[in-house]
Design an enzyme around this catalytic site. Sequence first.
Site, PDB file in Angstrom:
ATOM      1  N   CYS A  18     -14.560 -17.601  90.197  1.00  0.00           N
ATOM      2  CA  CYS A  18     -14.222 -18.380  89.214  1.00  0.00           C
ATOM      3  C   CYS A  18     -15.482 -18.730  88.542  1.00  0.00           C
ATOM      4  CB  CYS A  18     -14.361 -20.784  89.776  1.00  0.00           C
ATOM      5  SG  CYS A  18     -14.863 -20.518  91.880  1.00  0.00           S
ATOM      6  N   HIS A  46     -15.015 -26.261  90.885  1.00  0.00           N
ATOM      7  CA  HIS A  46     -14.514 -26.184  89.667  1.00  0.00           C
ATOM      8  C   HIS A  46     -15.604 -25.578  88.101  1.00  0.00           C
ATOM      9  CE1 HIS A  46     -10.500 -27.282  87.562  1.00  0.00           C
ATOM     10  NE2 HIS A  46     -10.734 -26.209  86.787  1.00  0.00           N
TER      11      HIS A  46
END
EC number: 3.4.19.12
Lengths: 307, 318
Positions: free
Chosen positions: B90, B175
């Site tokens: 990510c 995230h």
Amino acid sequence: MAALISVPAGRSVRRSQDSKWVDPLPEKGLIEMKLEDDLMHMWWKSRENGAVEDELIVFPGEATFSRVGQDPSGRTHILKFSSSDQKYFFWFQRASKEGDLRAAVDINELLQDPTYRPGTAALPEQPAESFPPTPGAPRLSHPEPAPAAAATSSSASTSTAAAAAPAPASTEDMARLLVEWAQSGGLASSQDEPAHLTDVLSPSNITALVTAHPGIISSIKPLLPGGLDLPENPSPQEIIPVLTAPQFTDAIASLDNALRSGGLPGGMMRELGLPESAGTGVKAFLDALKALKRPEAQGEDERMDED
Amino acid sequence: MAEDPSGWSLTESDPQVFTQLLRELGVKGLQVDDLYSLDAATLEVLKPIHALIFLFKYIGGDEGQETSGIEVDPLESGVWFANQVINNSCGTLAALNAVMNIPSQWSEHSGEEIALGSELENLRDFGAGMSAFDLGHVLSSSDRIREVHNSFARSSPFSMDPSAFPEREKEDAYHFVAYLPVNGVLYELDGLRRTPVMHAAVEHDWLVQARETIEARIATYPPGSVMFNLLAVRSAAIPRLTRLLNDPTLPAESHMQLSDQLEYENNKANKGRTENTLRQHNLLPAVFAMLKAMGETGTLVDEARVKGQDRRARKEKE
């Protein structure tokens, strides 16, 4: 550069993870703060062995420091982060309570504004006092703070409300807590639980080891990667920043984890000059390391014990 | 090392890792730094800033509102956007979503040119017209990107249980979302969303809109429910500072300030190089050497007990 502030204080810990009781630890120490690279560092340092613990980097406005209203002695304080649920408890250790409020206000102001100069902020009014305090003036007397209500500021009172004891503790309660703590035997009770290797080989222990025994540098240096810009024979000052880098902590944690979850092959232990059984767990590994102690280190060890 | 089935390892969300990762992928003229505040003074020092990467993780409570803004088709809006299709990537994906949209800038000054480099340019050309999902697969099947990414994985010969790192950041817990202007519009690029999200038209300084958007997003989470962190993708600082300091017309007061900045950037770069070198090396032999030295000098025994107590105390506080 000297610390911006240094306040004699010990740490206090929750009795258990979810407990609302907070017990003071007896070790003497200091809360210190310092600006480094424009970042506010705050740590607790033992006055007994000089070890720095709980080093934190705090961004302006990220945390508050305030008195815990529920402690009738008025000496317990909480460092509370707004960005997370981290909380740290301390108890002030000056012989006199005179100056506790100033120290708490100064620590809190520095947390809000790194350019703050200790001693300059006005002290909040104490509800228990019958006369209005002169801002910034030395205090001649320090009445016992009223329980619960006498938090150092309105924001502080909301921030501590959730943290500590559910109701004001009586003096008897506090006395009982201390007796219980003493009866728990402090250090003795922890011997059944093997230490974590990250604590055995913590940055402060690595620093102490290399400083006291610079002779070991020559055996460690060849094991480090090239390209580190280290001189051929680095001094302790040159090599310590490398050995205490966070990547070492990760490597030590992975070794600890490997020993805890299934152990390491005996052949690997043999190559290290340890008995094969040393790979079966953290305790066995540490015991095998302790057994390496050279007789000539005995005198040195005794001297260190006296410190 | 235990391989994730995807072949992508866990790395750290450290700005120096991103800086070096971009450099090794061939990107020129950019560096990544922590951003401790969104106030104008902080941003001013770091300008020019080309993208922000917002990292956050939930630590409990409600998840807040996801985001405002309008979903747009990347192919129609001219935004380069890849979905995240594999684990552990990510941070790298967010950095690529950002740099693929940063325009190249020629400069007459050495080291100040901004360019993607041939590796990423080829990927961009190859993926022209592809959907965000397909681009995600193109990136994840790039040997070069995976190789560079994995070179920053924590080096350990042991099988890695991520829980072995309780006190340090784990990338997969975060995230990552990139914010940057493309063709005069502020976009949010989140590889876990289907499309880019359009937020606002950008006036002369895109960071004004970016700050409002990010602050509004932070405000939707209940206090204490998220931990977040911001990274700035900015022009490489050292070449520019060096050039300005060599300019004889520079006023004396600026000289002082810029040389402080240069010293700070040089120290940071040196520390970053040391840490990246350590990341890419097996440190266990040195760890064993230190542990043995502790055993041999008799400095290990009592420390272990004291620290064991200490750790328990810390746990109780947590």
